[in-house]
Write a protein that holds these residues in place. Structure first.
Motif, PDB file in Angstrom:
ATOM      1  N   LEU A   1     -16.489  -1.429  -2.281  1.00 35.57           N
ATOM      2  CA  LEU A   1     -16.520  -0.886  -3.116  1.00 35.57           C
ATOM      3  C   LEU A   1     -16.166   0.365  -3.243  1.00 35.57           C
ATOM      4  N   ASN A   2     -17.166   1.236  -1.888  1.00 34.70           N
ATOM      5  CA  ASN A   2     -16.841   2.118  -1.244  1.00 34.70           C
ATOM      6  C   ASN A   2     -15.631   2.708  -0.775  1.00 34.70           C
ATOM      7  N   TYR A   3     -15.064   3.644  -1.827  1.00 33.52           N
ATOM      8  CA  TYR A   3     -13.742   4.268  -1.491  1.00 33.52           C
ATOM      9  C   TYR A   3     -13.035   4.660  -0.094  1.00 33.52           C
ATOM     10  N   TYR A   4     -14.230   5.591   0.300  1.00 31.75           N
ATOM     11  CA  TYR A   4     -14.064   6.087   1.959  1.00 31.75           C
ATOM     12  C   TYR A   4     -14.300   5.579   3.196  1.00 31.75           C
ATOM     13  N   ARG A   5     -14.491   4.096   2.707  1.00 31.93           N
ATOM     14  CA  ARG A   5     -15.261   2.806   3.654  1.00 31.93           C
ATOM     15  C   ARG A   5     -13.238   2.150   4.394  1.00 31.93           C
ATOM     16  N   LEU A   6     -12.484   2.639   2.652  1.00 33.49           N
ATOM     17  CA  LEU A   6     -10.915   1.833   3.417  1.00 33.49           C
ATOM     18  C   LEU A   6     -10.285   2.639   3.589  1.00 33.49           C
ATOM     19  N   THR A   7      -9.192   2.061   4.328  1.00 29.17           N
ATOM     20  CA  THR A   7      -8.800   2.581   5.559  1.00 29.17           C
ATOM     21  C   THR A   7      -7.032   3.404   4.529  1.00 29.17           C
ATOM     22  N   TYR A   8      -6.377   3.924   4.598  1.00 27.59           N
ATOM     23  CA  TYR A   8      -5.093   4.868   3.817  1.00 27.59           C
ATOM     24  C   TYR A   8      -4.276   3.784   3.297  1.00 27.59           C
ATOM     25  N   ARG A   9      -4.008   2.724   4.107  1.00 20.39           N
ATOM     26  CA  ARG A   9      -2.992   1.315   3.175  1.00 20.39           C
ATOM     27  C   ARG A   9      -3.241   1.313   2.051  1.00 20.39           C
ATOM     28  N   ARG A  10      -4.969   0.617   1.966  1.00 16.58           N
ATOM     29  CA  ARG A  10      -6.059  -0.261   1.034  1.00 16.58           C
ATOM     30  C   ARG A  10      -6.218   1.306  -0.143  1.00 16.58           C
ATOM     31  N   ARG A  11      -6.612   2.634   0.656  1.00 13.11           N
ATOM     32  CA  ARG A  11      -6.767   3.867  -0.812  1.00 13.11           C
ATOM     33  C   ARG A  11      -5.058   4.159  -1.960  1.00 13.11           C
ATOM     34  N   PHE A  12      -4.546   4.273  -0.431  1.00 13.68           N
ATOM     35  CA  PHE A  12      -2.726   3.806  -1.497  1.00 13.68           C
ATOM     36  C   PHE A  12      -3.121   2.500  -2.304  1.00 13.68           C
TER      37      PHE A  12
ATOM     38  N   TYR B   1      -0.080   7.610   0.828  1.00 20.70           N
ATOM     39  CA  TYR B   1       0.934   7.069   1.392  1.00 20.70           C
ATOM     40  C   TYR B   1       2.017   7.895   2.817  1.00 20.70           C
ATOM     41  N   SER B   2       1.422   9.217   2.751  1.00 16.76           N
ATOM     42  CA  SER B   2       1.613   9.984   3.915  1.00 16.76           C
ATOM     43  C   SER B   2       1.167  10.198   4.631  1.00 16.76           C
ATOM     44  N   LYS B   3      -0.306   9.371   4.665  1.00 17.33           N
ATOM     45  CA  LYS B   3      -1.771   9.267   5.563  1.00 17.33           C
ATOM     46  C   LYS B   3      -1.355   8.298   6.060  1.00 17.33           C
ATOM     47  N   TRP B   4      -1.498   6.978   5.654  1.00 15.59           N
ATOM     48  CA  TRP B   4      -0.945   5.729   5.535  1.00 15.59           C
ATOM     49  C   TRP B   4       0.688   5.641   6.522  1.00 15.59           C
ATOM     50  N   LYS B   5       1.680   6.176   6.422  1.00 16.43           N
ATOM     51  CA  LYS B   5       2.630   6.172   7.825  1.00 16.43           C
ATOM     52  C   LYS B   5       2.113   6.231   8.005  1.00 16.43           C
ATOM     53  N   LYS B   6       1.122   7.837   8.199  1.00 18.36           N
ATOM     54  CA  LYS B   6       0.905   8.695   9.874  1.00 18.36           C
ATOM     55  C   LYS B   6       0.476   7.805  11.005  1.00 18.36           C
ATOM     56  N   ASN B   7      -0.692   7.168  10.259  1.00 16.53           N
ATOM     57  CA  ASN B   7      -1.263   6.454  11.474  1.00 16.53           C
ATOM     58  C   ASN B   7      -1.069   4.678  11.225  1.00 16.53           C
ATOM     59  N   GLU B   8       0.342   4.550  10.613  1.00 11.93           N
ATOM     60  CA  GLU B   8       0.402   3.544  10.728  1.00 11.93           C
ATOM     61  C   GLU B   8       1.847   3.756  12.432  1.00 11.93           C
ATOM     62  N   LYS B   9       1.863   4.943  13.184  1.00 12.29           N
ATOM     63  CA  LYS B   9       2.902   5.376  14.233  1.00 12.29           C
ATOM     64  C   LYS B   9       2.298   4.832  15.204  1.00 12.29           C
ATOM     65  N   LYS B  10       0.734   5.448  14.563  1.00  3.93           N
ATOM     66  CA  LYS B  10      -0.436   5.855  16.338  1.00  3.93           C
ATOM     67  C   LYS B  10      -0.562   4.434  17.075  1.00  3.93           C
TER      68      LYS B  10
END
Length: 104
Positions: free
Chosen positions: A37-48, A95-104
């Motif tokens: 339920l809490n938005y801040y506990r989600l990964t950037y993909r799930r936030r997107f 989206y940009s944070k998701w792709k940036k974290n995906e590259k790591k």
């Protein structure tokens, strides 16, 4: 009808709560599966994904506001631009944070 007294206090409250929650969950483990339920506990993909799902909801709220409120045409346009600008900024950021974290 002046709607600013009805908009500014909730916006300030949302900004304060959002800042506090982002500080609390900054270094916590993020979840990518299951219901959170809490938005801040989600990964950037799930936030997107959650933000993309919000597009029809925001559209329905905007239509309801048009149908049931007594605001001027200019106020209606300003609110619409504000809602959809925030939504597009949030989609782009996540989206940009998701792709940036995906590259790591």
């Amino acid at each position: 009808m002046n709607i600013l007294p009805y908009i500014i206090p909730p916006m300030i409250a949302v900004l304060v709560v959002s800042t506090i929650m982002s500080i609390i969950y900054k270094d916590k483990e993020k979840k990518d599966k299951g219901f959170v339920l809490n938005y801040y506990r989600l990964t950037y993909r799930r936030r997107f994904i959650r933000t993309v799902w919000a597009v029809p909801i925001v559209s329905l709220i905007y239509i309801a506001l048009y149908r049931f409120s007594d605001i001027t045409s200019n106020e209606y346009k300003i609110i619409g631009v504000f809602f959809f600008s925030l939504l597009l900024l949030d989609i782009g950021y996540n989206y940009s944070k998701w792709k940036k974290n995906e590259k790591k």
